[in-house]
Motif scaffolding. Sequence first.
Motif, PDB file in Angstrom:
ATOM      1  N   THR A 167      40.260 -47.903 -71.092  1.00  0.00           N
ATOM      2  CA  THR A 167      39.159 -47.850 -70.408  1.00  0.00           C
ATOM      3  C   THR A 167      39.485 -46.822 -69.937  1.00  0.00           C
ATOM      4  O   THR A 167      40.257 -46.322 -70.051  1.00  0.00           O
ATOM      5  CB  THR A 167      38.229 -48.418 -69.267  1.00  0.00           C
ATOM      6  N   ARG A 168      38.199 -45.262 -70.066  1.00  0.00           N
ATOM      7  CA  ARG A 168      38.334 -44.827 -68.311  1.00  0.00           C
ATOM      8  C   ARG A 168      36.784 -44.324 -67.880  1.00  0.00           C
ATOM      9  O   ARG A 168      35.970 -44.022 -68.552  1.00  0.00           O
ATOM     10  CB  ARG A 168      38.574 -43.221 -69.477  1.00  0.00           C
ATOM     11  N   THR A 169      37.031 -44.238 -66.537  1.00  0.00           N
ATOM     12  CA  THR A 169      36.029 -44.124 -65.339  1.00  0.00           C
ATOM     13  C   THR A 169      36.424 -43.206 -64.939  1.00  0.00           C
ATOM     14  O   THR A 169      37.198 -41.990 -64.829  1.00  0.00           O
ATOM     15  CB  THR A 169      36.865 -45.385 -64.941  1.00  0.00           C
ATOM     16  N   SER A 170      35.163 -42.382 -65.658  1.00  0.00           N
ATOM     17  CA  SER A 170      34.639 -40.964 -64.083  1.00  0.00           C
ATOM     18  C   SER A 170      33.541 -40.934 -63.353  1.00  0.00           C
ATOM     19  O   SER A 170      32.781 -42.088 -62.965  1.00  0.00           O
ATOM     20  CB  SER A 170      34.066 -39.684 -65.947  1.00  0.00           C
ATOM     21  N   ILE A 171      33.976 -40.206 -62.411  1.00  0.00           N
ATOM     22  CA  ILE A 171      33.103 -39.707 -61.435  1.00  0.00           C
ATOM     23  C   ILE A 171      32.751 -38.612 -61.175  1.00  0.00           C
ATOM     24  O   ILE A 171      33.130 -38.099 -61.340  1.00  0.00           O
ATOM     25  CB  ILE A 171      33.266 -40.416 -59.688  1.00  0.00           C
ATOM     26  N   LEU A 172      31.332 -38.525 -60.997  1.00  0.00           N
ATOM     27  CA  LEU A 172      31.020 -37.245 -61.302  1.00  0.00           C
ATOM     28  C   LEU A 172      30.490 -37.082 -59.731  1.00  0.00           C
ATOM     29  O   LEU A 172      29.180 -38.053 -59.235  1.00  0.00           O
ATOM     30  CB  LEU A 172      29.128 -36.779 -61.932  1.00  0.00           C
ATOM     31  N   ASP A 173      29.842 -35.717 -58.633  1.00  0.00           N
ATOM     32  CA  ASP A 173      29.299 -35.446 -57.744  1.00  0.00           C
ATOM     33  C   ASP A 173      28.570 -34.587 -58.071  1.00  0.00           C
ATOM     34  O   ASP A 173      28.193 -33.515 -58.718  1.00  0.00           O
ATOM     35  CB  ASP A 173      30.705 -34.562 -57.014  1.00  0.00           C
ATOM     36  N   THR A 174      27.188 -35.296 -58.036  1.00  0.00           N
ATOM     37  CA  THR A 174      26.008 -34.773 -58.182  1.00  0.00           C
ATOM     38  C   THR A 174      25.004 -33.287 -57.921  1.00  0.00           C
ATOM     39  O   THR A 174      24.929 -32.947 -58.486  1.00  0.00           O
ATOM     40  CB  THR A 174      24.811 -35.566 -58.824  1.00  0.00           C
ATOM     41  N   ARG A 175      25.944 -33.234 -56.575  1.00  0.00           N
ATOM     42  CA  ARG A 175      25.706 -32.196 -55.582  1.00  0.00           C
ATOM     43  C   ARG A 175      26.250 -31.010 -56.085  1.00  0.00           C
ATOM     44  O   ARG A 175      25.552 -29.641 -56.758  1.00  0.00           O
ATOM     45  CB  ARG A 175      25.483 -31.657 -54.127  1.00  0.00           C
ATOM     46  N   THR A 176      27.529 -30.622 -56.638  1.00  0.00           N
ATOM     47  CA  THR A 176      28.398 -29.869 -56.827  1.00  0.00           C
ATOM     48  C   THR A 176      29.065 -29.505 -58.442  1.00  0.00           C
ATOM     49  O   THR A 176      29.392 -28.867 -58.967  1.00  0.00           O
ATOM     50  CB  THR A 176      29.822 -29.733 -56.914  1.00  0.00           C
ATOM     51  N   MET A 177      28.429 -31.059 -59.400  1.00  0.00           N
ATOM     52  CA  MET A 177      28.816 -31.093 -60.295  1.00  0.00           C
ATOM     53  C   MET A 177      30.045 -31.552 -60.707  1.00  0.00           C
ATOM     54  O   MET A 177      30.715 -30.735 -61.457  1.00  0.00           O
ATOM     55  CB  MET A 177      27.570 -30.332 -61.261  1.00  0.00           C
ATOM     56  N   ARG A 178      31.134 -31.756 -59.756  1.00  0.00           N
ATOM     57  CA  ARG A 178      32.531 -31.817 -59.964  1.00  0.00           C
ATOM     58  C   ARG A 178      32.080 -32.720 -60.676  1.00  0.00           C
ATOM     59  O   ARG A 178      32.233 -34.067 -60.179  1.00  0.00           O
ATOM     60  CB  ARG A 178      33.367 -31.494 -59.135  1.00  0.00           C
ATOM     61  N   LEU A 179      32.960 -32.933 -61.844  1.00  0.00           N
ATOM     62  CA  LEU A 179      33.054 -34.733 -62.589  1.00  0.00           C
ATOM     63  C   LEU A 179      34.794 -34.629 -62.585  1.00  0.00           C
ATOM     64  O   LEU A 179      36.048 -33.857 -62.650  1.00  0.00           O
ATOM     65  CB  LEU A 179      32.473 -34.149 -63.689  1.00  0.00           C
ATOM     66  N   THR A 180      35.283 -36.137 -62.136  1.00  0.00           N
ATOM     67  CA  THR A 180      36.742 -36.265 -62.267  1.00  0.00           C
ATOM     68  C   THR A 180      36.853 -37.419 -63.329  1.00  0.00           C
ATOM     69  O   THR A 180      35.796 -38.488 -63.387  1.00  0.00           O
ATOM     70  CB  THR A 180      36.859 -37.567 -61.045  1.00  0.00           C
ATOM     71  N   PRO A 181      37.023 -37.087 -64.549  1.00  0.00           N
ATOM     72  CA  PRO A 181      37.490 -37.127 -65.656  1.00  0.00           C
ATOM     73  C   PRO A 181      37.581 -38.706 -65.951  1.00  0.00           C
ATOM     74  O   PRO A 181      37.485 -39.932 -66.851  1.00  0.00           O
ATOM     75  CB  PRO A 181      37.928 -36.369 -66.858  1.00  0.00           C
ATOM     76  N   SER A 182      39.266 -38.799 -65.072  1.00  0.00           N
ATOM     77  CA  SER A 182      39.452 -40.191 -64.589  1.00  0.00           C
ATOM     78  C   SER A 182      39.767 -40.580 -63.442  1.00  0.00           C
ATOM     79  O   SER A 182      40.920 -39.404 -62.376  1.00  0.00           O
ATOM     80  CB  SER A 182      40.516 -39.562 -66.166  1.00  0.00           C
ATOM     81  N   LEU A 183      39.325 -41.597 -63.570  1.00  0.00           N
ATOM     82  CA  LEU A 183      40.545 -42.169 -62.280  1.00  0.00           C
ATOM     83  C   LEU A 183      41.611 -42.311 -62.046  1.00  0.00           C
ATOM     84  O   LEU A 183      42.816 -42.667 -61.298  1.00  0.00           O
ATOM     85  CB  LEU A 183      39.651 -43.365 -62.020  1.00  0.00           C
ATOM     86  N   GLU A 184      42.183 -42.274 -63.556  1.00  0.00           N
ATOM     87  CA  GLU A 184      44.674 -42.863 -63.499  1.00  0.00           C
ATOM     88  C   GLU A 184      44.540 -41.590 -63.015  1.00  0.00           C
ATOM     89  O   GLU A 184      46.017 -41.269 -62.743  1.00  0.00           O
ATOM     90  CB  GLU A 184      44.282 -42.885 -64.705  1.00  0.00           C
ATOM     91  N   THR A 185      43.919 -40.030 -62.574  1.00  0.00           N
ATOM     92  CA  THR A 185      43.998 -39.514 -61.879  1.00  0.00           C
ATOM     93  C   THR A 185      44.599 -39.427 -60.689  1.00  0.00           C
ATOM     94  O   THR A 185      45.828 -38.940 -59.639  1.00  0.00           O
ATOM     95  CB  THR A 185      43.645 -37.875 -61.906  1.00  0.00           C
ATOM     96  N   PHE A 186      44.101 -40.286 -60.070  1.00  0.00           N
ATOM     97  CA  PHE A 186      43.821 -40.696 -57.901  1.00  0.00           C
ATOM     98  C   PHE A 186      45.714 -41.667 -57.844  1.00  0.00           C
ATOM     99  O   PHE A 186      45.724 -42.617 -58.479  1.00  0.00           O
ATOM    100  CB  PHE A 186      42.909 -41.366 -58.206  1.00  0.00           C
ATOM    101  N   SER A 187      46.150 -41.605 -56.919  1.00  0.00           N
ATOM    102  CA  SER A 187      47.121 -41.942 -56.806  1.00  0.00           C
ATOM    103  C   SER A 187      47.273 -43.701 -56.419  1.00  0.00           C
ATOM    104  O   SER A 187      46.155 -43.746 -55.170  1.00  0.00           O
ATOM    105  CB  SER A 187      47.700 -41.282 -55.149  1.00  0.00           C
TER     106      SER A 187
END
Length: 340
Positions: A167-187
């Motif tokens: 799977t791939r899970t993404s999170i978007l900041d709807t104010r800045t439109m900054r997209l984290t394409p994958s939570l796998e980049t988190f520690s």
Amino acid sequence: MTSLRRRLLILVAAVLLLAGLATGVVLHAAARADRANRPQSGGPAVSAGTVTLGRKGRLMFLNAATGPHRTAVASVPATDPRGGRTASGLTCARFYAAAGTGVCLQSNPGVLKQSTRALLLDSDLRTLRTFPLAGTPSRARVSPSGRFAAWTVFVSGESYSSAFFSTRTSILDTRTMRLTPSLETFSVVKDGKPYHASDINFWGVTFASDDDTFYATLNTGNRTYLARGSLSRRTVTTLAQNVECPSLSPDGTRVAFKKRVLSGAALWHEYVLDLSTLHETALAERHSVDDQAVWLDNRTVAYALPANGEVGSSDLWRVPADGTGTPRLLIAGASSPAPL
């Protein structure tokens, strides 16, 4: 010359065969669409109309009833969920909304390639931004404030019961439109120690009200964990095992989740976890629930179950969150609930 002629004949035959297969696929898809667009006798009353995320006291969902509004974002009064439903012109495979912000995951099959995308929606269901997806839509959530949106897709495999899937899970900041394409980049901190592995997967995000804390499923080593994350610190920490598709209660004290109750099989039961004690309470639903539940309020959990006799359709059910009572039908022919 004879060999060349034979190869040409084989080539022509192959082209004709592929053309015939493509035509068959198109005709089959058209036939299925025609059947889905025919209203079912005795089904729920569905009418086209204006659907907005700005009206409180409404319950949003995807209409799964057979007819011309199938998969459309629809709405009913929260006090009369079995009443006539109003359908918008927007269709989705997965949907969620909060605080006037919506997210719609779309999957448009084609003859050669499937097109998948995430739509960020305003309160009138107008598309603000579009994001391509890396796979098949699975889960969608919006934070209570509308500040963040999350979605999960299957990159390989098509269900959580598959032997091999990612799977791939993404999170978007709807104010800045900054997209984290994958939570796998988190520690990752697992069992109190920094953890690194190539098989880490995340799915099923649910947000707290502080616009920083979130919960999700972390999968690694053939085990699933409830993980608590911080968006600002870009970290996740495991809390408990055998937790999938968490859903945080409105008061932020409990998580509803599906728990695998038979190893190696696609059989899950719905539970509620107290975050202060990590005590689990089994809910009264005894059917296998392969869904990310939604809290209708601090006392009631809603979820989708397959509808009897109809492939690809589902009904929404509700059950008390304290383990008492019995499951009751919430909305027939529906999925992806989102209480406003």
